[in-house]
Scaffold this motif. Structure first.
Motif, PDB file in Angstrom:
ATOM      1  N   GLU A   1       0.821  -1.210   0.000  1.00  0.00           N
ATOM      2  CA  GLU A   1       0.000   0.000   0.000  1.00  0.00           C
ATOM      3  C   GLU A   1       0.863   1.272   0.000  1.00  0.00           C
ATOM      4  O   GLU A   1       0.447   2.293  -0.526  1.00  0.00           O
ATOM      5  CB  GLU A   1      -0.981  -0.003   1.171  1.00  0.00           C
ATOM      6  CG  GLU A   1      -0.336  -0.134   2.516  1.00  0.00           C
ATOM      7  CD  GLU A   1      -1.274  -0.815   3.518  1.00  0.00           C
ATOM      8  OE1 GLU A   1      -2.048  -1.695   3.103  1.00  0.00           O
ATOM      9  OE2 GLU A   1      -1.212  -0.458   4.700  1.00  0.00           O
ATOM     10  N   LYS A   2       2.076   1.183   0.560  1.00  0.00           N
ATOM     11  CA  LYS A   2       2.956   2.374   0.509  1.00  0.00           C
ATOM     12  C   LYS A   2       3.388   2.640  -0.930  1.00  0.00           C
ATOM     13  O   LYS A   2       3.509   3.783  -1.354  1.00  0.00           O
ATOM     14  CB  LYS A   2       4.208   2.163   1.359  1.00  0.00           C
ATOM     15  CG  LYS A   2       4.018   2.366   2.830  1.00  0.00           C
ATOM     16  CD  LYS A   2       3.924   3.819   3.258  1.00  0.00           C
ATOM     17  CE  LYS A   2       3.793   3.813   4.786  1.00  0.00           C
ATOM     18  NZ  LYS A   2       3.360   5.038   5.389  1.00  0.00           N
TER      19      LYS A   2
ATOM     20  N   ASP B   1       1.679   1.808  -3.576  1.00  0.00           N
ATOM     21  CA  ASP B   1       0.498   2.351  -4.257  1.00  0.00           C
ATOM     22  C   ASP B   1       0.299   3.830  -3.918  1.00  0.00           C
ATOM     23  O   ASP B   1      -0.057   4.640  -4.768  1.00  0.00           O
ATOM     24  CB  ASP B   1      -0.748   1.537  -3.890  1.00  0.00           C
ATOM     25  CG  ASP B   1      -0.734   0.155  -4.545  1.00  0.00           C
ATOM     26  OD1 ASP B   1       0.168  -0.093  -5.375  1.00  0.00           O
ATOM     27  OD2 ASP B   1      -1.610  -0.669  -4.226  1.00  0.00           O
ATOM     28  N   LYS B   2       0.524   4.159  -2.641  1.00  0.00           N
ATOM     29  CA  LYS B   2       0.401   5.570  -2.241  1.00  0.00           C
ATOM     30  C   LYS B   2       1.451   6.418  -2.950  1.00  0.00           C
ATOM     31  O   LYS B   2       1.167   7.526  -3.408  1.00  0.00           O
ATOM     32  CB  LYS B   2       0.587   5.705  -0.724  1.00  0.00           C
ATOM     33  CG  LYS B   2      -0.619   5.243   0.088  1.00  0.00           C
ATOM     34  CD  LYS B   2      -0.322   5.317   1.586  1.00  0.00           C
ATOM     35  CE  LYS B   2      -1.486   4.718   2.374  1.00  0.00           C
ATOM     36  NZ  LYS B   2      -1.202   4.643   3.815  1.00  0.00           N
TER      37      LYS B   2
ATOM     38  N   SER C   1       0.391  -2.629  -6.536  1.00  0.00           N
ATOM     39  CA  SER C   1      -0.706  -3.520  -6.918  1.00  0.00           C
ATOM     40  C   SER C   1      -0.812  -3.637  -8.429  1.00  0.00           C
ATOM     41  O   SER C   1      -1.126  -4.695  -8.962  1.00  0.00           O
ATOM     42  CB  SER C   1      -2.031  -2.991  -6.379  1.00  0.00           C
ATOM     43  OG  SER C   1      -1.983  -2.954  -4.987  1.00  0.00           O
TER      44      SER C   1
ATOM     45  N   ARG D   1       5.846  -5.842   4.536  1.00  0.00           N
ATOM     46  CA  ARG D   1       5.370  -6.621   3.391  1.00  0.00           C
ATOM     47  C   ARG D   1       5.684  -8.097   3.611  1.00  0.00           C
ATOM     48  O   ARG D   1       6.797  -8.457   3.963  1.00  0.00           O
ATOM     49  CB  ARG D   1       6.059  -6.153   2.114  1.00  0.00           C
ATOM     50  CG  ARG D   1       5.438  -6.739   0.856  1.00  0.00           C
ATOM     51  CD  ARG D   1       5.985  -6.035  -0.366  1.00  0.00           C
ATOM     52  NE  ARG D   1       5.203  -6.389  -1.548  1.00  0.00           N
ATOM     53  CZ  ARG D   1       5.260  -5.728  -2.691  1.00  0.00           C
ATOM     54  NH1 ARG D   1       6.033  -4.684  -2.814  1.00  0.00           N
ATOM     55  NH2 ARG D   1       4.518  -6.101  -3.725  1.00  0.00           N
TER      56      ARG D   1
ATOM     57  N   HIS E   1      -5.337   7.447   1.719  1.00  0.00           N
ATOM     58  CA  HIS E   1      -5.494   6.347   2.677  1.00  0.00           C
ATOM     59  C   HIS E   1      -5.906   5.105   1.907  1.00  0.00           C
ATOM     60  O   HIS E   1      -6.939   5.080   1.270  1.00  0.00           O
ATOM     61  CB  HIS E   1      -6.540   6.697   3.740  1.00  0.00           C
ATOM     62  CG  HIS E   1      -6.189   7.942   4.481  1.00  0.00           C
ATOM     63  ND1 HIS E   1      -5.212   7.993   5.437  1.00  0.00           N
ATOM     64  CD2 HIS E   1      -6.654   9.209   4.351  1.00  0.00           C
ATOM     65  CE1 HIS E   1      -5.096   9.236   5.888  1.00  0.00           C
ATOM     66  NE2 HIS E   1      -5.960   9.987   5.241  1.00  0.00           N
ATOM     67  N   LEU E   2      -5.067   4.103   1.950  1.00  0.00           N
ATOM     68  CA  LEU E   2      -5.327   2.880   1.180  1.00  0.00           C
ATOM     69  C   LEU E   2      -5.046   1.692   2.073  1.00  0.00           C
ATOM     70  O   LEU E   2      -4.147   1.734   2.902  1.00  0.00           O
ATOM     71  CB  LEU E   2      -4.363   2.784   0.000  1.00  0.00           C
ATOM     72  CG  LEU E   2      -4.479   3.753  -1.165  1.00  0.00           C
ATOM     73  CD1 LEU E   2      -3.253   3.610  -2.051  1.00  0.00           C
ATOM     74  CD2 LEU E   2      -5.737   3.460  -1.947  1.00  0.00           C
ATOM     75  N   GLU E   3      -5.764   0.620   1.884  1.00  0.00           N
ATOM     76  CA  GLU E   3      -5.348  -0.656   2.454  1.00  0.00           C
ATOM     77  C   GLU E   3      -5.399  -1.692   1.360  1.00  0.00           C
ATOM     78  O   GLU E   3      -6.392  -1.799   0.661  1.00  0.00           O
ATOM     79  CB  GLU E   3      -6.228  -1.048   3.641  1.00  0.00           C
ATOM     80  CG  GLU E   3      -5.533  -0.663   4.934  1.00  0.00           C
ATOM     81  CD  GLU E   3      -6.000  -1.405   6.150  1.00  0.00           C
ATOM     82  OE1 GLU E   3      -6.066  -2.648   6.076  1.00  0.00           O
ATOM     83  OE2 GLU E   3      -6.274  -0.727   7.141  1.00  0.00           O
ATOM     84  N   VAL E   4      -4.307  -2.399   1.188  1.00  0.00           N
ATOM     85  CA  VAL E   4      -4.195  -3.302   0.053  1.00  0.00           C
ATOM     86  C   VAL E   4      -3.843  -4.701   0.552  1.00  0.00           C
ATOM     87  O   VAL E   4      -2.966  -4.855   1.397  1.00  0.00           O
ATOM     88  CB  VAL E   4      -3.087  -2.801  -0.915  1.00  0.00           C
ATOM     89  CG1 VAL E   4      -2.989  -3.712  -2.118  1.00  0.00           C
ATOM     90  CG2 VAL E   4      -3.369  -1.367  -1.351  1.00  0.00           C
TER      91      VAL E   4
ATOM     92  N   GLU F   1      -2.154  -8.305   0.040  1.00  0.00           N
ATOM     93  CA  GLU F   1      -1.046  -8.794  -0.764  1.00  0.00           C
ATOM     94  C   GLU F   1      -1.445 -10.060  -1.524  1.00  0.00           C
ATOM     95  O   GLU F   1      -2.251 -10.842  -1.038  1.00  0.00           O
ATOM     96  CB  GLU F   1       0.144  -9.093   0.137  1.00  0.00           C
ATOM     97  CG  GLU F   1       0.679  -7.818   0.747  1.00  0.00           C
ATOM     98  CD  GLU F   1       1.912  -8.057   1.585  1.00  0.00           C
ATOM     99  OE1 GLU F   1       2.689  -8.930   1.215  1.00  0.00           O
ATOM    100  OE2 GLU F   1       2.060  -7.365   2.591  1.00  0.00           O
TER     101      GLU F   1
END
Lengths: 348, 366
Positions: B71-72, B74-75, B99, B276, B304-307, B309
């Motif tokens: 997510e970092k 992606d951010k 992602s 990760r 703000h994201l949550e992904v 794995e």
């Protein structure tokens, strides 16, 4: 004429056109002024007679032909500049085929607003390099692109050389048992450029190894049984070994401590986390010869300033075809692989 | 500078230690080198092949590129794609797959992504581009933190309004504790990362040695250091002792670099951090504290994201030393440095990349 060129005085009055404008590539009066006052005097030879194409005399031998493009940034760096690099690079590609370089073409893609004085310096450098290497620039082209659509100047070249013998010098001639000889220390050009780049600036006095190789290669071809030669440009020593191993379906084994690396280059690579064997060179090459010719090859190379640190670094051995391995002094062996994408400095 | 490393690459000296190591090794031991830089040096010089067969090296999670959560990335890509942003990063973060894509691809699509070698260079870019927002990807273990803390401190002094950090700092000791507390832990001794300890000293490791009854040797990165670190660790294991020792005395003092630590604490606070492939480790990361919160890119860009794995990559198990890279069914097949499925194949310090680069000799997998 030489005196004029070496004066570095730009012949187009700078108060009139201090910068390249779109019209300089437009085919009109400004284009002609650029060719007549800048390009022709810098590169003067009988072939530049106003035709778009050049009609070349008959040659005695097979023809070697190559093309390359130069986009280096910065344009001027310790040990060279984009103009000199374009000539040497093209000449070296021909030299690696065992050819004597004869003719070059030059295509300039110039960004609008480029300094006319800088263009003149590059042309002068090209002129000097061409004379030094015995090639003539026989045809060319200039285009100007909009501001911000280029990176100052790009140079595309092609080169024609004559192969005055019936030898085939190519990767498919490499045989098991051949010795691999390097012409000198590696990694200078790449680390020189990297040390100059924005964001990666670090103090160094590393100069590019940029040098013409056709003289020394011609002497080698005359005196020893050269199977293959390759200059160690992008991708460095590792890519050269693997490309040749791939084509010749052979396996290469080199001794890492025999590969010469200048201590400043080694230090800069250490700091940035790069492997000198992956770093680009512009004046280094490897030669593949049968074992019986190895010492003689080293001797010939060492008589030239640009190859005085030549030495044997390895052997074409029995092993997995298409691969290369570096042995180190500790007794360990590591597989050599091309890096992915571009070499990126690591975090820590 | 090369003269400072050459003596630690002395072949006779390394072979002498390895001979001694063979002499003292009576039992089977599993030792983890924490740092990815050590993993690479071990494999690059082939030291791992010269060890007694009874010693198994496990490769630890000490690669900041590898443990930076999806997510970092992606951010980072989201922020880099904003038209007024210049996104600055250390080089090897650029190829880490998020992602959908990596920062290099975002750059190719038009994002202004620049490689810097020092965070101060990013601050300089911010000064030169007052109408752009400049974001620095603050990644790394304790090693990179002081320079970044210094940069933020300087930005505050200069009252910079267009400079931000996307922070993903991680800390080594909480990760060691998490590994040792895991039920399937196999690690019997640690080589601690010399560079981290240069900054932080090794007081914290002394406590871990006591608590978990495990030898830890602060170790450098040259062949001599690695051979010596392993020797010192095995010597303790064979003798049944569990102390923290320092092999890297030329760089590391017990209390570390106190000035650098003060600067760190002035700018950052300790927080829980997702790693990760591993998950959240309590109190294992750093974020900007309230005095420097205005420089936080996640707040400034409101991202703000949550992904989740992907399941196919076992990098988490590799990072914990539970699996070796070649035990992954995708290793060197679908997953290569050109097409990495997970971060351990991306970074030059990642264990999978190290195995791919150095261990695929003659097509075999060791």
């Amino acid at each position: 004429m030489t005196q004029d060129i070496l004066s570095f005085q730009c012949p187009i009055p700078l108060d009139e056109y201090p910068y390249v404008v779109m019209g300089h590539g437009g085919g009109g009066r400004l284009s002609h002024q650029l060719i007549e006052q800048m390009i022709a005097p810098a590169l003067k030879n009988p072939y530049l007679d106003g035709h778009d194409g050049a009609v070349l005399g008959p040659v005695d031998g097979k023809i070697a032909y190559t093309t390359d493009s130069y986009v280096v940034n910065p344009l001027f760096f310790p040990g060279g500049d984009i103009g000199k690099l374009a000539v040497y690079g093209t000449v070296n590609d021909l030299a690696m085929c065992g050819a004597l370089p004869r003719y070059l073409s030059l295509g300039f893609i110039i960004e609008e607003g480029f300094s006319m004085n800088t263009l003149w310096k590059i042309l002068v450098s090209i002129g000097i390099a061409a004379r030094e290497t015995g090639v003539q620039v026989v045809t060319g082209d200039t285009k100007v692109v909009d501001k911000n659509k280029g990176d100052g100047i790009y140079i595309n070249t092609s080169g024609i050389g004559v192969v005055p013998h019936n030898l085939r010098i190519a990767p498919d001639q490499v045989k098991t048992g051949d010795k691999i000889i390097i012409s000198g220390d590696i990694g200078r050009h790449g680390m020189c450029i990297m040390s100059q780049r924005e964001g990666l600036s670090f103090e160094s006095d590393i100069s590019s190894d940029c040098a013409p190789l056709a003289g020394v290669t011609a002497e080698l071809v005359q005196n020893v049984n050269v199977h293959c030669m390759r200059d160690l440009t992008r991708g460095g020593l590792v890519s050269a070994l693997l490309e040749i191993a791939g084509v010749s379906k052979t396996y290469m084994e080199i001794t890492e401590e025999h590969v010469p690396v200048n201590s400043n280059v080694a230090g800069a690579c250490e700091i940035l986390g790069l492997d000198p064997m992956h770093v680009a060179n512009e004046g280094r090459f490897i030669v593949f010869v049968p074992p019986v010719d190895a010492q003689r090859t080293v001797q010939i190379l060492q008589q030239h300033d640009i190859a005085q640190h030549a030495r044997i670094i390895g052997t074409v051995a029995n092993g997995t075809p298409g691969s290369a391995v570096a042995c180190n002094a500790f007794g360990g062996r590591r597989i050599l692989s091309m890096f992915s994408g571009e070499q990126l400095p690591r975090i820590c | 500078m090369i003269k400072y490393v050459s003596e630690f690459r002395n072949v006779q000296a390394v072979h002498k230690i390895l001979k001694d190591l063979h002499g003292i090794t009576k039992h089977s031991w599993s030792i983890m080198e924490i740092c990815g830089g050590q993993t690479h040096a071990l494999l690059r010089y082939g030291i791992d092949e010269l060890l007694p067969k009874k010693i198994t090296l496990l490769h630890g999670p000490g690669c900041p590129v590898c443990v930076t959560p999806l997510e970092k990335i992606d951010k980072a890509i989201y922020i880099a794609r904003q038209s007024d942003v210049i996104f600055c990063s250390f080089g090897d973060m650029l190829r880490v797959p998020g992602s959908h894509l990596d920062l290099l691809s975002a750059k190719a699509e038009g994002a202004d992504v620049r490689i810097v070698y020092s965070p101060m260079d990013a601050l300089k870019i911010a000064g030169e581009n007052p109408h752009r927002r400049v974001v620095f990807f603050a990644v790394g273990f304790e090693t990179t933190v002081p320079a970044i803390a210094m940069t933020v401190h300087r930005a505050a002094t200069l009252k910079m309004k267009n400079f931000y950090l996307l922070v993903s700092h991680v800390l080594v000791p909480p990760a060691i504790r998490a590994l040792l507390a895991a039920p399937d832990n196999r690690v019997q001794g640690f080589l601690a990362a010399g560079h981290v300890c240069t900054v932080m000293g090794y007081e914290e490791y002394i406590a871990i040695s006591k608590e978990f009854k495990i030898p830890i040797v602060v170790t450098g990165f040259e062949p001599y250091d690695l051979a010596m670190g392993i020797f010192m660790c095995v010597r303790q294991l064979e003798n049944g002792t569990f102390k923290t020792e320092n092999e890297y005395t030329r760089a590391v003092a017990r209390q570390g670099n106190v000035l650098a630590q003060d600067l760190m604490h002035r700018v950052f606070k300790v927080v829980d951090r997702k790693w990760r492939g591993i998950g959240v480790i309590p109190q294992s990361g750093l974020d900007l504290n309230e005095h420097y919160a205005e420089f936080d890119a996640e707040t400034a860009f409101n991202v703000h994201l949550e992904v989740q794995e992907p399941e196919e990559c076992i990098s988490g198990l590799v990072l914990q030393g539970v699996k070796k890279p070649f035990e992954c069914s995708e290793f060197a097949k679908r997953c290569t440095p050109d097409h990495p499925l997970g971060a351990t194949m991306v970074s030059t310090e990642g264990a999978c990349a190290a195995y791919y680069r150095y261990k695929m000799i003659d097509g075999d997998k060791k």
